[in-house]
Design a protein around this motif. Sequence first.
Motif, PDB file in Angstrom:
ATOM      1  N   ARG A  60      -0.334  98.974 -51.738  1.00  0.00           N
ATOM      2  CA  ARG A  60      -1.745  99.868 -51.519  1.00  0.00           C
ATOM      3  C   ARG A  60      -3.026  99.222 -51.246  1.00  0.00           C
ATOM      4  NH1 ARG A  60      -3.806 104.302 -48.915  1.00  0.00           N
ATOM      5  NH2 ARG A  60      -5.526 105.205 -50.108  1.00  0.00           N
ATOM      6  N   VAL A  61      -3.290  97.993 -52.009  1.00  0.00           N
ATOM      7  CA  VAL A  61      -4.206  97.110 -51.826  1.00  0.00           C
ATOM      8  C   VAL A  61      -4.387  96.718 -50.476  1.00  0.00           C
ATOM      9  CG1 VAL A  61      -5.356  95.171 -52.784  1.00  0.00           C
ATOM     10  CG2 VAL A  61      -4.638  96.609 -54.330  1.00  0.00           C
ATOM     11  N   TYR A  62      -3.156  95.945 -50.067  1.00  0.00           N
ATOM     12  CA  TYR A  62      -3.071  95.525 -48.746  1.00  0.00           C
ATOM     13  C   TYR A  62      -3.296  96.657 -47.729  1.00  0.00           C
ATOM     14  CZ  TYR A  62      -2.029  90.843 -50.086  1.00  0.00           C
ATOM     15  OH  TYR A  62      -2.176  89.557 -50.656  1.00  0.00           O
ATOM     16  N   GLU A  63      -2.629  97.717 -47.727  1.00  0.00           N
ATOM     17  CA  GLU A  63      -2.926  98.921 -46.937  1.00  0.00           C
ATOM     18  C   GLU A  63      -4.574  99.051 -46.569  1.00  0.00           C
ATOM     19  OE1 GLU A  63      -2.301 103.566 -47.433  1.00  0.00           O
ATOM     20  OE2 GLU A  63      -0.614 102.358 -47.593  1.00  0.00           O
ATOM     21  N   ARG A  64      -5.149  99.257 -47.814  1.00  0.00           N
ATOM     22  CA  ARG A  64      -6.597  99.389 -47.645  1.00  0.00           C
ATOM     23  C   ARG A  64      -7.377  98.051 -47.372  1.00  0.00           C
ATOM     24  NH1 ARG A  64      -8.896 102.215 -52.713  1.00  0.00           N
ATOM     25  NH2 ARG A  64     -10.774 102.158 -51.336  1.00  0.00           N
ATOM     26  N   LEU A  65      -7.148  96.947 -47.497  1.00  0.00           N
ATOM     27  CA  LEU A  65      -7.765  95.575 -47.079  1.00  0.00           C
ATOM     28  C   LEU A  65      -7.336  95.637 -45.551  1.00  0.00           C
ATOM     29  CD1 LEU A  65      -7.317  93.235 -49.857  1.00  0.00           C
ATOM     30  CD2 LEU A  65      -9.310  94.121 -49.266  1.00  0.00           C
ATOM     31  N   ARG A  66      -6.485  95.827 -44.959  1.00  0.00           N
ATOM     32  CA  ARG A  66      -6.143  95.615 -43.567  1.00  0.00           C
ATOM     33  C   ARG A  66      -6.984  96.314 -42.623  1.00  0.00           C
ATOM     34  NH1 ARG A  66      -2.956  93.164 -40.313  1.00  0.00           N
ATOM     35  NH2 ARG A  66      -2.259  94.187 -38.427  1.00  0.00           N
ATOM     36  N   PRO A  67      -7.885  95.408 -41.908  1.00  0.00           N
ATOM     37  CA  PRO A  67      -8.834  96.544 -40.860  1.00  0.00           C
ATOM     38  C   PRO A  67      -7.730  96.908 -39.702  1.00  0.00           C
ATOM     39  CG  PRO A  67      -9.093  94.001 -41.005  1.00  0.00           C
ATOM     40  CD  PRO A  67      -8.085  94.300 -41.736  1.00  0.00           C
ATOM     41  N   ASP A  68      -8.365  97.864 -39.194  1.00  0.00           N
ATOM     42  CA  ASP A  68      -7.457  98.626 -37.808  1.00  0.00           C
ATOM     43  C   ASP A  68      -7.235  97.272 -36.628  1.00  0.00           C
ATOM     44  OD1 ASP A  68      -7.603 101.085 -39.126  1.00  0.00           O
ATOM     45  OD2 ASP A  68      -9.643 101.329 -38.274  1.00  0.00           O
ATOM     46  N   GLU A  69      -6.211  97.957 -36.124  1.00  0.00           N
ATOM     47  CA  GLU A  69      -5.882  96.779 -35.075  1.00  0.00           C
ATOM     48  C   GLU A  69      -7.279  96.468 -33.978  1.00  0.00           C
ATOM     49  OE1 GLU A  69      -3.826  93.973 -33.054  1.00  0.00           O
ATOM     50  OE2 GLU A  69      -3.257  95.031 -34.894  1.00  0.00           O
ATOM     51  N   ALA A 105      -8.063  93.776 -58.415  1.00  0.00           N
ATOM     52  CA  ALA A 105      -6.890  94.191 -58.787  1.00  0.00           C
ATOM     53  C   ALA A 105      -5.681  93.423 -58.154  1.00  0.00           C
ATOM     54  CB  ALA A 105      -6.588  95.833 -58.162  1.00  0.00           C
ATOM     55  N   LEU A 106      -6.123  92.731 -57.097  1.00  0.00           N
ATOM     56  CA  LEU A 106      -5.042  91.975 -56.489  1.00  0.00           C
ATOM     57  C   LEU A 106      -4.891  90.607 -57.153  1.00  0.00           C
ATOM     58  CD1 LEU A 106      -3.154  91.487 -53.896  1.00  0.00           C
ATOM     59  CD2 LEU A 106      -4.938  90.712 -52.713  1.00  0.00           C
ATOM     60  N   LEU A 107      -5.894  90.142 -57.773  1.00  0.00           N
ATOM     61  CA  LEU A 107      -6.024  88.992 -58.513  1.00  0.00           C
ATOM     62  C   LEU A 107      -4.994  89.373 -59.990  1.00  0.00           C
ATOM     63  CD1 LEU A 107      -9.656  87.867 -58.243  1.00  0.00           C
ATOM     64  CD2 LEU A 107      -7.496  86.758 -57.405  1.00  0.00           C
ATOM     65  N   ARG A 120       6.424  89.460 -57.474  1.00  0.00           N
ATOM     66  CA  ARG A 120       6.248  88.311 -56.790  1.00  0.00           C
ATOM     67  C   ARG A 120       6.835  88.432 -55.317  1.00  0.00           C
ATOM     68  NH1 ARG A 120       7.594  85.072 -60.639  1.00  0.00           N
ATOM     69  NH2 ARG A 120       9.666  85.360 -60.175  1.00  0.00           N
ATOM     70  N   THR A 121       7.915  89.012 -55.273  1.00  0.00           N
ATOM     71  CA  THR A 121       8.563  89.056 -53.990  1.00  0.00           C
ATOM     72  C   THR A 121       7.483  89.758 -52.688  1.00  0.00           C
ATOM     73  OG1 THR A 121      10.870  88.799 -54.743  1.00  0.00           O
ATOM     74  CG2 THR A 121      10.387  90.051 -52.565  1.00  0.00           C
ATOM     75  N   ARG A 126       3.823  89.606 -48.234  1.00  0.00           N
ATOM     76  CA  ARG A 126       2.669  90.228 -47.666  1.00  0.00           C
ATOM     77  C   ARG A 126       1.855  89.061 -47.212  1.00  0.00           C
ATOM     78  NH1 ARG A 126       0.551  95.074 -45.760  1.00  0.00           N
ATOM     79  NH2 ARG A 126      -0.984  93.955 -44.367  1.00  0.00           N
ATOM     80  N   VAL A 127       1.444  88.300 -48.340  1.00  0.00           N
ATOM     81  CA  VAL A 127       0.391  87.291 -47.912  1.00  0.00           C
ATOM     82  C   VAL A 127       1.059  86.098 -47.009  1.00  0.00           C
ATOM     83  CG1 VAL A 127      -0.423  85.102 -48.956  1.00  0.00           C
ATOM     84  CG2 VAL A 127      -0.416  87.276 -50.261  1.00  0.00           C
ATOM     85  N   ARG A 128       2.337  85.821 -46.749  1.00  0.00           N
ATOM     86  CA  ARG A 128       3.019  85.198 -45.763  1.00  0.00           C
ATOM     87  C   ARG A 128       2.781  85.673 -44.462  1.00  0.00           C
ATOM     88  NH1 ARG A 128       3.356  79.830 -45.098  1.00  0.00           N
ATOM     89  NH2 ARG A 128       2.715  80.316 -42.982  1.00  0.00           N
ATOM     90  N   ALA A 129       3.109  86.942 -44.259  1.00  0.00           N
ATOM     91  CA  ALA A 129       2.854  87.797 -43.180  1.00  0.00           C
ATOM     92  C   ALA A 129       1.668  87.891 -42.732  1.00  0.00           C
ATOM     93  CB  ALA A 129       3.420  89.411 -43.249  1.00  0.00           C
ATOM     94  N   ASP A 130       0.843  87.932 -43.681  1.00  0.00           N
ATOM     95  CA  ASP A 130      -0.844  87.861 -43.120  1.00  0.00           C
ATOM     96  C   ASP A 130      -1.247  86.607 -42.580  1.00  0.00           C
ATOM     97  OD1 ASP A 130      -1.077  90.646 -43.804  1.00  0.00           O
ATOM     98  OD2 ASP A 130      -2.113  90.056 -45.784  1.00  0.00           O
ATOM     99  N   ILE A 131      -0.867  85.553 -43.392  1.00  0.00           N
ATOM    100  CA  ILE A 131      -1.125  84.003 -42.881  1.00  0.00           C
ATOM    101  C   ILE A 131      -0.630  83.693 -41.470  1.00  0.00           C
ATOM    102  CG2 ILE A 131      -0.369  81.712 -43.321  1.00  0.00           C
ATOM    103  CD1 ILE A 131      -0.715  82.463 -46.190  1.00  0.00           C
TER     104      ILE A 131
END
Length: 196
Positions: A60-69, A105-107, A120-121, A126-131
């Motif tokens: 959910r954190v990542y869902e909310r942090l990600r900007p729209d396309e 919360a992410l920290l 961890r998985t 998620r972080v690898r996909a963002d990078i």
Amino acid sequence: MRQNPARRAALLDGAIAVLAREGARGLTQRAVDKEAGVPVGTASNYFRNRDDLLVQAGARVYERLRPDEDVLAEMFGRARDAASYGEMLRGSVGRIAAFRAGHLALLELRLEATRRPELRTLLTERVRADIDENVARHEAAGLPGGATAVLLMYLAMNWLIVEQLTLPDVFTDAEREELVTRAVERIVTPFPAVTD
């Protein structure tokens, strides 16, 4: 049992608030119920256990942090020189800092991931996909520096955000602005230096 997506989102947002305020030790289903303003026991109907709650809160954190396309496309479309690239990074830092509870919360979730393999998985994927997405967008936009520059900027900006959220008086706003400008000059070459 049928579940309400809006209530699930409210519970996860409650979990994010609890994580940010009280840390992972304070995250219980009862605390989430209270934070979300729902009857006691509601969270247990949505999340199997605490591990499930942690993993879903991370998603959910990542869902909310990600900007729209559209926002992402516009950001990368405007970055054409050191100044505009710096502005894009400052905008990202500002957007993330505006969701302070989410990043805190992410920290907490990252620390908890050292003890919970499923979390961890999730976070690793998620972080690898963002990078990977940032590298691809950087290269597709024709920006200089390549993948290594993106990785170095990722690391520099992440720590700048952590510093801003956890110890906001270490650097002034002006110093943070200057640090972004100088990081772009030194890492993302061959952008010309920004003149003072």
